[in-house]
Design a protein around this motif. Structure first.
Motif, mmCIF file in Angstrom:
data_model
loop_
_atom_site.group_PDB
_atom_site.id
_atom_site.type_symbol
_atom_site.label_atom_id
_atom_site.label_comp_id
_atom_site.label_asym_id
_atom_site.label_seq_id
_atom_site.Cartn_x
_atom_site.Cartn_y
_atom_site.Cartn_z
ATOM 1 N N HIS A 32 0.760 -0.951 0.352
ATOM 2 C CA HIS A 32 -0.123 -0.034 0.054
ATOM 3 C C HIS A 32 0.988 1.387 0.287
ATOM 4 C CE1 HIS A 32 -3.934 -2.286 2.171
ATOM 5 N NE2 HIS A 32 -3.034 -3.346 0.774
ATOM 6 N N SER A 33 0.528 2.052 -0.977
ATOM 7 C CA SER A 33 0.867 2.933 -0.692
ATOM 8 C C SER A 33 -0.032 4.950 -0.632
ATOM 9 C CB SER A 33 2.263 3.847 -1.743
ATOM 10 O OG SER A 33 2.631 5.234 -1.826
ATOM 11 N N SER A 34 0.620 5.844 -0.220
ATOM 12 C CA SER A 34 -0.201 6.540 -0.327
ATOM 13 C C SER A 34 -0.179 7.463 -1.492
ATOM 14 C CB SER A 34 0.333 7.983 1.245
ATOM 15 O OG SER A 34 2.016 8.338 1.119
ATOM 16 N N ASP A 35 0.962 7.554 -2.354
ATOM 17 C CA ASP A 35 1.374 8.526 -3.565
ATOM 18 C C ASP A 35 0.717 7.153 -4.920
ATOM 19 O OD1 ASP A 35 2.550 11.116 -2.837
ATOM 20 O OD2 ASP A 35 2.713 9.630 -0.929
ATOM 21 N N TYR A 36 0.563 8.042 -5.927
ATOM 22 C CA TYR A 36 0.965 6.833 -6.620
ATOM 23 C C TYR A 36 0.866 7.527 -8.453
ATOM 24 C CZ TYR A 36 -0.751 3.366 -10.657
ATOM 25 O OH TYR A 36 -0.660 2.420 -11.278
ATOM 26 N N MET A 37 1.983 6.571 -8.660
ATOM 27 C CA MET A 37 2.304 7.978 -10.150
ATOM 28 C C MET A 37 1.715 6.919 -11.561
ATOM 29 S SD MET A 37 4.127 9.875 -9.404
ATOM 30 C CE MET A 37 5.813 10.613 -9.162
ATOM 31 N N GLN A 38 0.923 7.643 -12.099
ATOM 32 C CA GLN A 38 -0.177 7.219 -13.054
ATOM 33 C C GLN A 38 0.277 7.648 -13.934
ATOM 34 O OE1 GLN A 38 -2.013 4.574 -14.017
ATOM 35 N NE2 GLN A 38 -3.799 5.042 -13.840
ATOM 36 N N CYS A 39 1.041 7.157 -14.620
ATOM 37 C CA CYS A 39 1.633 8.333 -16.148
ATOM 38 C C CYS A 39 1.472 8.058 -17.316
ATOM 39 C CB CYS A 39 2.963 7.433 -16.632
ATOM 40 S SG CYS A 39 4.429 7.698 -15.107
ATOM 41 N N ALA A 40 0.012 7.281 -16.920
ATOM 42 C CA ALA A 40 -1.295 7.212 -18.527
ATOM 43 C C ALA A 40 -1.484 8.590 -18.646
ATOM 44 C CB ALA A 40 -1.988 6.394 -18.479
ATOM 45 N N MET A 41 -0.923 9.157 -17.159
ATOM 46 C CA MET A 41 -1.824 10.427 -17.124
ATOM 47 C C MET A 41 -1.849 11.671 -18.050
ATOM 48 S SD MET A 41 -5.125 10.238 -16.588
ATOM 49 C CE MET A 41 -5.757 12.707 -15.405
ATOM 50 N N LEU A 42 0.268 11.588 -17.724
ATOM 51 C CA LEU A 42 1.010 12.349 -18.172
ATOM 52 C C LEU A 42 1.274 11.720 -19.688
ATOM 53 C CD1 LEU A 42 3.619 14.105 -18.215
ATOM 54 C CD2 LEU A 42 4.965 11.780 -17.724
ATOM 55 N N LEU A 43 1.486 11.205 -19.726
ATOM 56 C CA LEU A 43 1.549 10.725 -21.422
ATOM 57 C C LEU A 43 0.505 10.056 -22.524
ATOM 58 C CD1 LEU A 43 3.916 7.101 -20.626
ATOM 59 C CD2 LEU A 43 3.984 9.166 -21.089
ATOM 60 N N ARG A 44 -0.917 10.465 -22.205
ATOM 61 C CA ARG A 44 -1.900 11.163 -22.997
ATOM 62 C C ARG A 44 -2.294 12.983 -23.789
ATOM 63 N NH1 ARG A 44 -6.857 13.778 -19.116
ATOM 64 N NH2 ARG A 44 -5.448 14.559 -17.998
ATOM 65 N N PHE A 45 -0.972 12.901 -23.478
ATOM 66 C CA PHE A 45 -0.616 14.403 -23.632
ATOM 67 C C PHE A 45 0.844 14.411 -24.907
ATOM 68 C CE2 PHE A 45 -3.287 15.689 -19.751
ATOM 69 C CZ PHE A 45 -3.869 16.605 -20.729
ATOM 70 N N PRO A 46 0.124 13.962 -26.167
ATOM 71 C CA PRO A 46 1.787 13.945 -27.025
ATOM 72 C C PRO A 46 3.257 14.444 -26.400
ATOM 73 C CG PRO A 46 -0.095 13.805 -28.630
ATOM 74 C CD PRO A 46 -0.769 14.214 -27.120
ATOM 75 N N LYS A 47 2.763 15.933 -26.194
ATOM 76 C CA LYS A 47 4.162 16.875 -26.652
ATOM 77 C C LYS A 47 4.484 16.280 -24.893
ATOM 78 C CE LYS A 47 1.636 20.982 -23.536
ATOM 79 N NZ LYS A 47 1.190 21.785 -23.599
ATOM 80 N N TYR A 48 3.627 15.648 -23.979
ATOM 81 C CA TYR A 48 5.053 15.250 -23.236
ATOM 82 C C TYR A 48 4.878 14.255 -23.184
ATOM 83 C CZ TYR A 48 2.223 18.712 -20.031
ATOM 84 O OH TYR A 48 1.526 20.323 -19.829
ATOM 85 N N ALA A 49 4.294 12.877 -23.650
ATOM 86 C CA ALA A 49 4.960 11.904 -24.178
ATOM 87 C C ALA A 49 6.362 11.791 -25.014
ATOM 88 C CB ALA A 49 4.388 10.678 -25.226
ATOM 89 N N ALA A 50 6.569 13.041 -26.212
ATOM 90 C CA ALA A 50 7.247 13.231 -26.900
ATOM 91 C C ALA A 50 9.073 14.098 -25.822
ATOM 92 C CB ALA A 50 7.147 14.447 -27.643
ATOM 93 N N PHE A 51 8.288 14.975 -25.058
ATOM 94 C CA PHE A 51 9.504 15.629 -23.726
ATOM 95 C C PHE A 51 9.929 14.007 -23.487
ATOM 96 C CE2 PHE A 51 10.400 16.358 -19.760
ATOM 97 C CZ PHE A 51 11.610 17.648 -20.053
#
Length: 192
Positions: A32-51
């Motif tokens: 269990h954790s208090s934090d989660y990195m949901q990279c799909a939310m980041l990568l849904r933006f092509p400019k962020y995925a490209a960066f």
């Protein structure tokens, strides 16, 4: 070594995209954790995925990969972006009856492979991909991720190259203070 300017920009993108979640999460490791990195939310933006893909390609180019491979589903977008930045082919492995397999592509026998993942916590999925490809005759030369939250304790043979190494609290379910407070548990992960 992490680039502090790049990391600050990535952290800003994670915040802007809603990719860093706070709450009470059941991780794919069972912890269990208090934090989660949901990279799909980041990568849904092509400019962020490209960066992120370009920055991660810069971290792993020292391995001279012939091909990039990722575990489905979380690693597909970032793996493809890294492969695009390096101008090498991309493949992915997926779960079939609970086991990681290469189904849609020929084995990259004799090729230098770098496994790319969005987030490494335990390293299990990335390790399974590397092992499957190595068993098929590829040379697994490295691993990379956008986020490494393993704290150096992943099951991978070497620490992954990452854009951001971060440690959040992890608890075994029986020791979780968030469970003790009765906070609802959410399972946002992708490994089934």
């Amino acid at each position: 070594m992490e680039d502090p300017v790049m990391r600050a920009r990535l952290q800003e993108m994670m915040k802007e995209s809603g990719a860093h979640l706070e709450g009470h999460f059941l991780l794919t490791s069972g912890n269990h954790s208090s934090d989660y990195m949901q990279c799909a939310m980041l990568l849904r933006f092509p400019k962020y995925a490209a960066f992120a893909g370009g920055a991660l390609a810069g971290r792993i180019e020292k391995f001279s990969p012939d091909i990039i491979a990722s575990p489905a589903l979380g690693g597909i977008i970032i793996g493809h972006e890294v492969a695009r930045a390096l101008d090498v082919p991309f493949i992915f492995c997926e779960r079939q009856d609970g086991a990681m397999v290469l189904r849609r592509f020929p084995f990259p026998e004799g090729k230098r492979v770098v496994v790319i993942e969005d987030v490494v916590t335990t390293g299990v999925s990335s390790g399974e991909v590397g092992a499957v490809l190595a068993a098929g005759g590829a040379e697994w030369v490295g691993t990379g991720s956008v986020i490494d939250r393993s704290g150096g304790r992943s099951s991978l043979p070497n620490d992954p190259e990452s854009l951001w190494k971060v440690e959040f609290p992890l608890w075994r379910p029986e020791e979780c203070p968030l469970c003790a407070k009765g906070l609802p548990l959410v399972k946002p992960g992708s490994r089934m």
